[in-house]
Design a protein around this motif. Structure first.
Motif, PDB file in Angstrom:
ATOM      1  N   PHE A  67       0.817  -1.256  -0.097  1.00 12.70           N
ATOM      2  CA  PHE A  67       0.066  -0.116  -0.015  1.00 12.70           C
ATOM      3  C   PHE A  67       0.952   1.078   0.064  1.00 12.70           C
ATOM      4  N   ALA A  68       0.379   2.193  -0.649  1.00 11.58           N
ATOM      5  CA  ALA A  68       1.204   3.659  -0.548  1.00 11.58           C
ATOM      6  C   ALA A  68       0.074   4.559  -0.516  1.00 11.58           C
ATOM      7  N   VAL A  69       0.223   5.654   0.176  1.00 16.11           N
ATOM      8  CA  VAL A  69      -0.698   6.667   0.317  1.00 16.11           C
ATOM      9  C   VAL A  69       0.021   7.958   0.007  1.00 16.11           C
ATOM     10  N   PHE A  70      -0.759   8.893  -0.858  1.00 18.95           N
ATOM     11  CA  PHE A  70      -0.293  10.135  -1.146  1.00 18.95           C
ATOM     12  C   PHE A  70      -1.380  11.052  -0.625  1.00 18.95           C
ATOM     13  N   ASN A  71      -0.781  12.232  -0.120  1.00 19.71           N
ATOM     14  CA  ASN A  71      -1.734  13.236   0.209  1.00 19.71           C
ATOM     15  C   ASN A  71      -0.888  14.556   0.401  1.00 19.71           C
ATOM     16  N   THR A  72      -1.771  15.417   0.255  1.00 19.42           N
ATOM     17  CA  THR A  72      -0.998  16.932   0.432  1.00 19.42           C
ATOM     18  C   THR A  72      -0.943  17.388   1.867  1.00 19.42           C
ATOM     19  N   ASP A  73      -1.795  16.612   2.606  1.00 21.09           N
ATOM     20  CA  ASP A  73      -1.867  16.947   4.313  1.00 21.09           C
ATOM     21  C   ASP A  73      -1.163  16.008   5.008  1.00 21.09           C
ATOM     22  N   ALA A  74      -0.386  16.868   5.605  1.00 22.85           N
ATOM     23  CA  ALA A  74       0.830  15.851   6.362  1.00 22.85           C
ATOM     24  C   ALA A  74       0.075  15.279   7.536  1.00 22.85           C
ATOM     25  N   GLU A  75      -0.894  15.775   8.142  1.00 22.75           N
ATOM     26  CA  GLU A  75      -1.476  15.118   9.284  1.00 22.75           C
ATOM     27  C   GLU A  75      -2.078  13.670   9.091  1.00 22.75           C
ATOM     28  N   SER A  76      -2.896  13.627   8.130  1.00 19.10           N
ATOM     29  CA  SER A  76      -3.495  12.313   7.806  1.00 19.10           C
ATOM     30  C   SER A  76      -2.694  11.389   7.080  1.00 19.10           C
ATOM     31  N   LEU A  77      -1.512  11.763   6.678  1.00 21.00           N
ATOM     32  CA  LEU A  77      -0.303  10.638   6.251  1.00 21.00           C
ATOM     33  C   LEU A  77       0.203  10.246   7.651  1.00 21.00           C
ATOM     34  N   GLU A  78       0.355  10.977   8.433  1.00 19.00           N
ATOM     35  CA  GLU A  78       0.969  10.594   9.554  1.00 19.00           C
ATOM     36  C   GLU A  78       0.190   9.560  10.166  1.00 19.00           C
ATOM     37  N   ASN A  79      -1.088   9.521  10.338  1.00 13.44           N
ATOM     38  CA  ASN A  79      -1.927   8.767  10.701  1.00 13.44           C
ATOM     39  C   ASN A  79      -2.008   7.358  10.020  1.00 13.44           C
ATOM     40  N   SER A  80      -1.581   7.249   9.029  1.00 16.85           N
ATOM     41  CA  SER A  80      -1.733   6.217   8.143  1.00 16.85           C
ATOM     42  C   SER A  80      -0.824   4.905   8.159  1.00 16.85           C
ATOM     43  N   SER A  81      -1.318   3.865   8.285  1.00  9.60           N
ATOM     44  CA  SER A  81      -0.488   2.785   8.544  1.00  9.60           C
ATOM     45  C   SER A  81       0.032   1.900   7.445  1.00  9.60           C
ATOM     46  N   ALA A  82       0.033   2.676   6.186  1.00  8.86           N
ATOM     47  CA  ALA A  82       0.305   2.171   5.036  1.00  8.86           C
ATOM     48  C   ALA A  82       2.281   2.239   4.945  1.00  8.86           C
ATOM     49  N   THR A  83       2.639   1.207   4.297  1.00  7.69           N
ATOM     50  CA  THR A  83       4.117   1.066   4.367  1.00  7.69           C
ATOM     51  C   THR A  83       4.760   2.440   3.353  1.00  7.69           C
ATOM     52  N   GLN A  84       4.185   2.840   2.456  1.00  3.58           N
ATOM     53  CA  GLN A  84       4.724   3.989   1.800  1.00  3.58           C
ATOM     54  C   GLN A  84       4.173   4.993   1.764  1.00  3.58           C
ATOM     55  N   LYS A  85       4.459   6.153   2.307  1.00  7.43           N
ATOM     56  CA  LYS A  85       3.588   7.567   2.350  1.00  7.43           C
ATOM     57  C   LYS A  85       4.349   8.274   1.446  1.00  7.43           C
TER      58      LYS A  85
END
Lengths: 464, 429
Positions: A67-85
């Motif tokens: 899994f990888a997540v992309f976001n412009t918002d740092a906060e929600s990225l931090e909360n994600s448990s995906a391996t790649q951010k």
């Protein structure tokens, strides 16, 4: 996860999963994966909603999928448990989110092309999950899709469209984003959130509602992932999936149903036809291409497969139906049916679609009774596939040769070609027959014959 | 005078003739034909309007004539439509019963019909008819009314007739420009079938072929419901055109030849005006004579011979065209698997059924009994009812009477407080 961020699906106790859904229980869906091929699959969650969906997928236990997540918002990225951010930061954004502007989202993604490219490397299938309508997902998802496709992966979008109540502007943005994504990806499976209303009752909380949409999409990803990785008795090839999705650039609908017990083959079809995503079987009627995957235990009988397929074929008489059946010991006594139905594409084409040369060339629909055909031309051999499938279009010669080969092989093609040549003949006919009174009116063409021309002439009856 | 509801006017804008039929519903609910108006049609090709002002004028003439004959004022009409763009097909709607006890409710029936009507038509197409055939409950066929039955899944078969929206609008516009209302548009083939067939024939299975000037419309009834409809944009005009081309005569002359000397088969008993060549000296016998070598002499207004035409050629050209029309219909029905259902045979109407021996040709092609259709179950002007050309207009009146009846019974039972959902669903028995 913070409830006040753009978070749509805070965690819920697993028991609260909606009963209305014919959802595969998470614990049993992923038995010891018997991967048939080493297809590497990646799920990209783009934007806030995409991140949430990925989160839910991780929780429901996908193996062998990164899994990888992309976001412009740092906060929600931090909360994600995906391996790649990947944080899509940009000078334009000045550390903020996109504020619902897709152009900003696109610009931010385009600034990070190299990183995106690196993420797509050595990946066969990329799922892009996103909730369209906002800024980041709407703008960045098409970019991500394009990058992934250029890297040689089959790209499938799984997106939600906003609820009607979210406003016209958001809807319009979502539609635009969807068009772009359709143009960039091989296929888009699209879930208008509004449809979820049919699944929920009056008292469903907002949180639950979003959870349901996420669950549905997760089901979709899981279904397709299973199609690809599980060993089938009647295999669905990677190429079959391509045949249904690729180049259509259209919306697909997706539904899964499961039943147990003696009458499972009947029950499963009932559930399928009642599935809100298929609008009471209506979607199947309209479908242009349908991919059916059956999954059962070792006790799955041919008669059951037959019963299910009979029903499906009756529902969609005009569609190209591709089926697969797989057996998994963990599915003892259970029968699960997954159907991906693709609607006919709209006549107008978004300008961005023109770069997909290969899809346009693939005019003939591969026929069902020649399973080898599409894999021959479409399926790049899965082991040694060049990474630049789409970047470098095949040389002219290949397409001609392909035409020739198709002509030789496909009987269904023969009919199509004959028709076109007949049309030509009508125009180039040497003997010009006046149609008298009907010269200027619309010709009455019946099976390629102009019925306005006197019958005796068409039949070659001589009058001396 | 009459209440507007009791007066029903059918208007057929045909390729060769425009026909308006005025019917009146009497106290007993039966339809009585009280007036007919007709006019030569000039602005129509292949069943569709090609010259709107001309067509308008012709329609006005027909309506005025009908008004005079029936001594009424016509305000609204049931308009017959046809054309090569019209298609008919059967569709099945599916609806799962969701209630806990699995009892089928009115709402389920409404839903399943709605599903059946929601068809994937091209955007510019418009549904003319969606006629309910039968229900199925859990795969059990032939159910007339499923309300109150138990089942998990209701299905319904409907016959849908649809056509290009804009092209359907053309005749409507013509009628509206004459300050007439259009109550409903009706497919001509369906109207003809309604006029000709008795309930028994519908039950047994019958094919109605309406050979008009520009189109040939056909409809199949079986098991009491409509099974199939179709249009071929070929008709009497094509026969004339073929003759004009093949015999090298002007179109008007060809039409005249068709009427005076035409027949559907080569050898016929109707060679009344054949002027045998003196050299043959065979003499004209009205009974089955061979037409071989017979000629027709065309002369100009001064009586000078212009041209002689071989009768055999004339018949052959006609015969081939008519045979082809039947064959095309036969192929279509064979594809639909309906040829075995026509137990009460085939009925022909329309101007084309005037062609001598058309029945024999039909019997040869279909291998089924073919007869000329007579408008039944409607009373009034006897002379009109027997004319095959008026079948469509009379059928339109009959269709109108169905609709009126439904409207009335709907209204009445509503006031009675009885549920009327089923009777309101449009149905043709």
């Amino acid at each position: 996860m913070k409830p006040n961020s753009q978070d749509k699906t805070p965690n819920l106790p697993a028991g609260k999963a909606n009963q209305a859904l014919t959802k595969v229980p998470a614990s049993t869906t992923i038995p010891e994966a018997k991967s048939r091929k080493n297809i590497s699959i990646k799920v990209f969650g783009v934007g806030g909603a995409g991140g949430n969906m990925v989160e839910q997928m991780i929780k429901s236990g996908f193996s062998e999928v990164s899994f990888a997540v992309f976001n412009t918002d740092a906060e929600s990225l931090e909360n994600s448990s995906a391996t790649q951010k990947l944080r899509l930061e940009s000078k334009l954004l000045r550390g903020l989110g996109t504020g619902g502007d897709p152009d900003l989202g696109r610009a931010a993604a385009e600034e990070h092309l190299p990183e995106l490219k690196a993420l797509c490397e050595k990946t066969d299938v990329v799922f892009i999950v996103a909730g369209l309508g906002g800024g980041t997902a709407t703008g960045a998802a098409p970019v991500a899709a394009k990058v992934a496709k250029e890297a040689g992966a089959l790209v499938l979008g799984f997106v939600t469209l906003p609820f009607d109540c979210e406003g016209v502007r958001r809807q319009r943005q979502a539609q635009e984003g969807l068009e772009q994504l359709k143009a960039a990806a091989d296929g888009v499976i699209c879930l208008p959130n509004q449809k979820v209303f049919k699944l929920i009752d009056e008292n469903t909380s907002l949180i639950d509602t979003f959870k349901i949409t996420n669950d549905l999409l997760a089901d979709g990803v899981r279904g397709i992932w299973q199609l690809l990785t599980r060993t089938g008795l009647i295999d669905i090839h990677f190429a079959d999936l391509c045949a249904v999705l690729r180049g259509r650039h259209t919306e697909s609908s997706f539904a899964a149903a499961e039943a147990m017990g003696a009458n499972r083959s009947r029950e499963v079809m009932e559930k399928m036809l009642a599935h809100p995503m298929f609008e009471g079987g209506q979607m199947l009627n309209e479908a242009e291409a349908v991919l059916v995957s059956l999954m059962g235990g070792p006790d799955l009988t041919m008669a059951e497969v037959n019963r299910v397929m009979e029903q499906i074929n009756r529902q969609c008489e005009n569609a190209q139906v591709i089926m697969g059946a797989a057996v998994d010991p963990a599915f003892k006594d259970r029968l699960s049916v997954t159907v991906v139905a693709t609607r006919p594409s709209l006549p107008e084409k978004s300008p961005a679609a023109t770069d997909d040369v290969e899809a346009d060339e693939r005019t003939p629909a591969p026929s069902k009774n020649r399973p080898g055909l599409e894999s021959q031309f479409l399926s790049p051999s899965l082991t040694g596939r060049p990474a630049s499938r789409f970047v470098a279009p095949p040389p002219e010669l290949t397409s001609e040769k392909r035409e020739q080969l198709l002509e030789q092989q496909a009987t269904t093609l023969g009919r199509q070609r004959k028709k076109s040549s007949r049309m030509r003949q009508g125009q180039l006919s040497l003997e010009i027959i006046s149609k008298g009174r009907f010269d200027k009116s619309e010709p009455t063409i019946h099976k390629g014959e102009d019925l306005d021309v006197p019958t005796y002439i068409r039949r070659g009856v001589a009058l001396n | 005078m009459f209440e507007p509801a009791s007066l029903i006017v059918g208007l057929e804008i045909g390729t060769s003739k425009i026909c308006a039929a005025v019917g009146e519903i009497n106290a007993a609910g039966a339809v009585n034909l009280i007036g007919l108006g007709q006019s030569r049609s000039r602005g129509v090709r292949k069943g569709e309007i090609a010259d709107a002002p001309l067509a308008e004028e012709d329609v006005r003439n027909a309506i005025v004539e009908a008004e005079q004959m029936a001594d009424v004022e016509i305000r609204s009409v049931y308009l017959g439509v046809t054309g090569g763009h019209i298609r008919g097909f059967n569709n099945r709607g599916v609806h799962p019963v969701v209630s806990a006890d699995r009892e089928i409710a009115e709402e389920d029936v409404q839903d399943v019909i709605k599903n059946a009507k929601a068809i994937n038509l091209p955007a510019q197409n418009h549904v003319v008819h969606a006629i309910r055939q039968h229900f199925l409950v859990d795969g059990q066929d032939g159910i007339e009314n499923p309300v109150g039955m138990f089942g998990a899944r209701v299905e319904v078969d409907v016959h849908v007739v649809h056509g290009n929206f804009n092209r359907l609008q053309n005749p409507i516009r013509t009628v509206k420009s004459l300050q007439l209302e259009v109550e409903a548009i009706v497919f001509n083939g369906l109207a003809s079938a309604l006029a000709l067939l008795t309930p028994e024939q519908k039950e047994l299975g019958a094919l109605v072929i309406d050979i008009g000037g520009g189109t040939t419309d056909y409809a199949v009834y079986a098991d009491g419901t409509i099974k199939h409809t179709g249009v071929l944009a070929i008709g009497g005009d094509h026969v004339s055109n073929d003759l004009a081309y093949g015999l090298k005569v002007p179109l008007g002359r060809a039409e005249q030849l068709k009427i005076e000397h035409g027949a559907a088969l080569l050898d016929s008993a109707c060679g009344v005006s054949v002027s045998g060549r003196a050299a043959l000296g065979a003499g004209v016998t009205p009974q089955a004579e061979s037409i071989k070598g017979k000629t027709i002499t065309l002369s100009n207004e001064l009586g000078l011979t212009l041209k002689t035409i071989n009768l055999e050629h004339l018949r052959r050209i006609m015969s081939l065209r008519l045979e082809e029309i039947f064959q095309l219909i036969g192929q279509d029905l064979e594809q639909a698997g309906l040829l075995d259902y026509l137990r009460s045979g085939i009925f022909v109407c329309g101007g084309g059924s005037r062609i001598p021996q058309i029945e024999k040709l039909g019997e040869k092609v279909f291998e089924l009994p073919v007869s000329l259709g007579k408008a039944s179950s409607i009373s009034g002007l006897k002379s009109a009812l027997d004319q095959p050309e008026f079948a469509t207009a009379i059928g339109l009146v009959k269709y109108g009477s169905f609709i009126q009846h439904q409207k009335k019974s709907g209204r009445a039972s509503l006031t009675d407080g009885i549920k009327t959902t089923l009777s309101q669903i449009f149905r043709l028995g």
